[in-house]
Design a protein around this motif. Structure first.
Motif, PDB file in Angstrom:
ATOM      1  N   ILE A 163      30.525  39.345 -17.017  1.00 58.73           N
ATOM      2  CA  ILE A 163      30.282  37.897 -17.189  1.00 58.73           C
ATOM      3  C   ILE A 163      31.472  37.250 -17.816  1.00 58.73           C
ATOM      4  O   ILE A 163      32.025  37.820 -18.862  1.00 58.73           O
ATOM      5  N   GLY A 221      30.515  42.112 -25.987  1.00 57.67           N
ATOM      6  CA  GLY A 221      31.284  40.948 -25.799  1.00 57.67           C
ATOM      7  C   GLY A 221      32.332  40.698 -26.431  1.00 57.67           C
ATOM      8  O   GLY A 221      32.366  41.275 -27.812  1.00 57.67           O
ATOM      9  N   ALA A 265      24.694  40.064 -23.196  1.00 61.69           N
ATOM     10  CA  ALA A 265      25.473  41.115 -22.858  1.00 61.69           C
ATOM     11  C   ALA A 265      25.348  42.310 -23.603  1.00 61.69           C
ATOM     12  O   ALA A 265      24.910  42.271 -24.977  1.00 61.69           O
ATOM     13  N   ASP A 266      25.450  43.435 -23.376  1.00 61.99           N
ATOM     14  CA  ASP A 266      25.582  44.630 -24.185  1.00 61.99           C
ATOM     15  C   ASP A 266      26.785  44.751 -25.277  1.00 61.99           C
ATOM     16  O   ASP A 266      26.796  45.069 -26.243  1.00 61.99           O
ATOM     17  N   THR A 308      26.554  45.369 -19.308  1.00 62.61           N
ATOM     18  CA  THR A 308      26.976  43.951 -19.016  1.00 62.61           C
ATOM     19  C   THR A 308      28.028  43.628 -20.070  1.00 62.61           C
ATOM     20  O   THR A 308      27.427  43.986 -21.260  1.00 62.61           O
ATOM     21  N   VAL A 309      29.094  43.269 -19.681  1.00 61.49           N
ATOM     22  CA  VAL A 309      30.070  42.856 -20.926  1.00 61.49           C
ATOM     23  C   VAL A 309      30.642  41.359 -20.586  1.00 61.49           C
ATOM     24  O   VAL A 309      30.771  40.991 -19.324  1.00 61.49           O
ATOM     25  N   ALA A 310      30.715  40.847 -21.683  1.00 56.19           N
ATOM     26  CA  ALA A 310      31.171  39.330 -21.684  1.00 56.19           C
ATOM     27  C   ALA A 310      32.525  39.120 -22.318  1.00 56.19           C
ATOM     28  O   ALA A 310      32.776  39.549 -22.990  1.00 56.19           O
ATOM     29  N   GLY A 357      26.917  34.266 -24.305  1.00 52.28           N
ATOM     30  CA  GLY A 357      27.083  35.826 -23.985  1.00 52.28           C
ATOM     31  C   GLY A 357      26.148  36.572 -24.670  1.00 52.28           C
ATOM     32  O   GLY A 357      26.301  37.876 -24.634  1.00 52.28           O
ATOM     33  N   SER A 413      25.065  42.644 -28.206  1.00 57.24           N
ATOM     34  CA  SER A 413      23.732  41.775 -27.942  1.00 57.24           C
ATOM     35  C   SER A 413      23.754  40.736 -28.998  1.00 57.24           C
ATOM     36  O   SER A 413      22.652  40.445 -29.442  1.00 57.24           O
TER      37      SER A 413
END
Length: 349
Positions: A257, A306, A303-304, A286-288, A300, A319
């Motif tokens: 993202i 970011g 996201a896991d 999920t990476v921001a 973000g 997180s």
């Protein structure tokens, strides 16, 4: 809920996950090139692979292709005009055959194919598209109904022959025609549906058209297996299909993202996102990548992993919790290290 059809090791329909398909663009008779491309497709996440069978040599090549693959990915033989090629493909080990109602010919030809398919427990996909409709249906119906009924005519013939191991596809180059034709078929029968556009085009056009048509159908609960059509490298089709399935909540898939950027942005969000995306795609992460250190962490936070940064500094967060402050020129390296660490505990690693 649709019936279930078994294609090699893969189940299509019922409560089984929507599977991803693609098709090789090599000459099937070029066994080495075809095997190489199938392995590339499988590595990208493809679960069923179709090969063109324009001649007897291609049909017979399926046996050697399967022997050399070193994987049990199902192989589908794509046959037009000559039912004998479909029979030869089945006898060579094809896990499914695709025939086109508009060009396979007289009913007796289908009967001969059905006898062999029954004997080998090989399913048949009835694949109709807007370029090869039954001529009488084109005159009798509007285009959408003609497309759907062309497939259903063949399905009824298979049923009269006592064959029910059927998958159906109705594809147009037009988004709305594809959607409406699939809705029509889904309202008439309970066979599993193979969905996608045909000849969707190249690049962004193909991606947008396929995403709208396939995404719409999946959100309505229509579709059991997907092939995205993009001219060029078929691996792209697999990647886009995965992204569509993840976007509609039917598959957990790694994703990037990234903020759309604005005048406050001081890092190259697009470049960073593109550099790490290949690492993320085959994970559950999920990476921001956020260009604003003021709002980025909060936006973000789901996201896991970011990053949010300026040209002076950047922060790594997990997180929504900031875990590290880094120099902007180390962002990609830091993210890659974190992604690799996370991948080791990811189910898809």
């Amino acid at each position: 809920m649709s019936r279930v059809v078994k294609v090699g090791k893969i189940f299509i329909g019922g409560n089984h996950p929507v599977s991803i398909q693609s098709m090789t663009n090599t000459k099937t008779s070029d066994v080495d090139a075809t095997v190489k491309q199938i392995k590339e497709l499988v590595a990208a996440g493809c679960e069923i692979v179709r090969v063109a069978v324009p001649d007897l040599e291609s049909a017979r090549s399926i046996r050697k292709i399967k022997q050399l693959l070193g994987t049990d990915v199902p192989i589908v033989a794509d046959v037009h005009y000559d039912h004998r090629l479909a029979i030869e493909a089945i006898e060579s080990g094809a896990d499914k055959v695709r025939i086109n109602p508009g060009n396979i010919g007289q009913d007796w030809k289908v009967r001969e194919l059905v006898e062999v398919a029954k004997e080998r427990s090989v399913p048949i996909r009835v694949g109709a598209n807007s370029g090869s409709l039954r001529k009488d249906f084109e005159q009798k119906y509007d285009r959408i109904t003609a497309l759907a009924e062309s497939a259903l005519y063949e399905v009824r013939l298979l049923e009269r022959l006592g064959f029910f191991d059927i998958v159906i596809s109705v594809k147009s180059t037009d988004v709305l025609e594809t959607i409406r034709a699939n809705e029509y078929v889904a309202s008439k029968v309970d066979y599993p549906l193979h969905i996608g556009l045909t000849e969707a085009g190249v690049g962004e056009t193909a991606i947008v058209k396929s995403s709208i048509a396939v995404g719409h159908l999946l959100l309505k609960g229509i579709g059991n297996t997907v092939r995205v059509s993009i001219a060029g490298d078929p691996v792209k089709e697999v990647i886009i299909a995965r992204k569509i399935l993840a976007s509609v909540g039917l598959r957990k898939s790694g994703q990037i993202i990234a903020c759309p950027t604005c005048g406050r942005c001081e890092i190259d969000v697009e470049k960073i996102a593109k550099m790490i995306e290949p690492l993320v795609e085959r994970t559950d992460l999920t990476v921001a990548v956020m260009g604003c250190i003021v709002n980025g962490v909060g936006e973000g936070r789901h996201a896991d992993i970011g990053v949010a940064g300026t040209k002076q500094k950047a922060v790594i967060f997990e997180s929504g919790r900031i875990v590290k402050t880094i120099a902007p020129d180390t962002i990609v390296d830091e993210l890659m290290k974190l992604i690799e660490q996370k991948k080791r505990t990811s189910p898809k690693a």
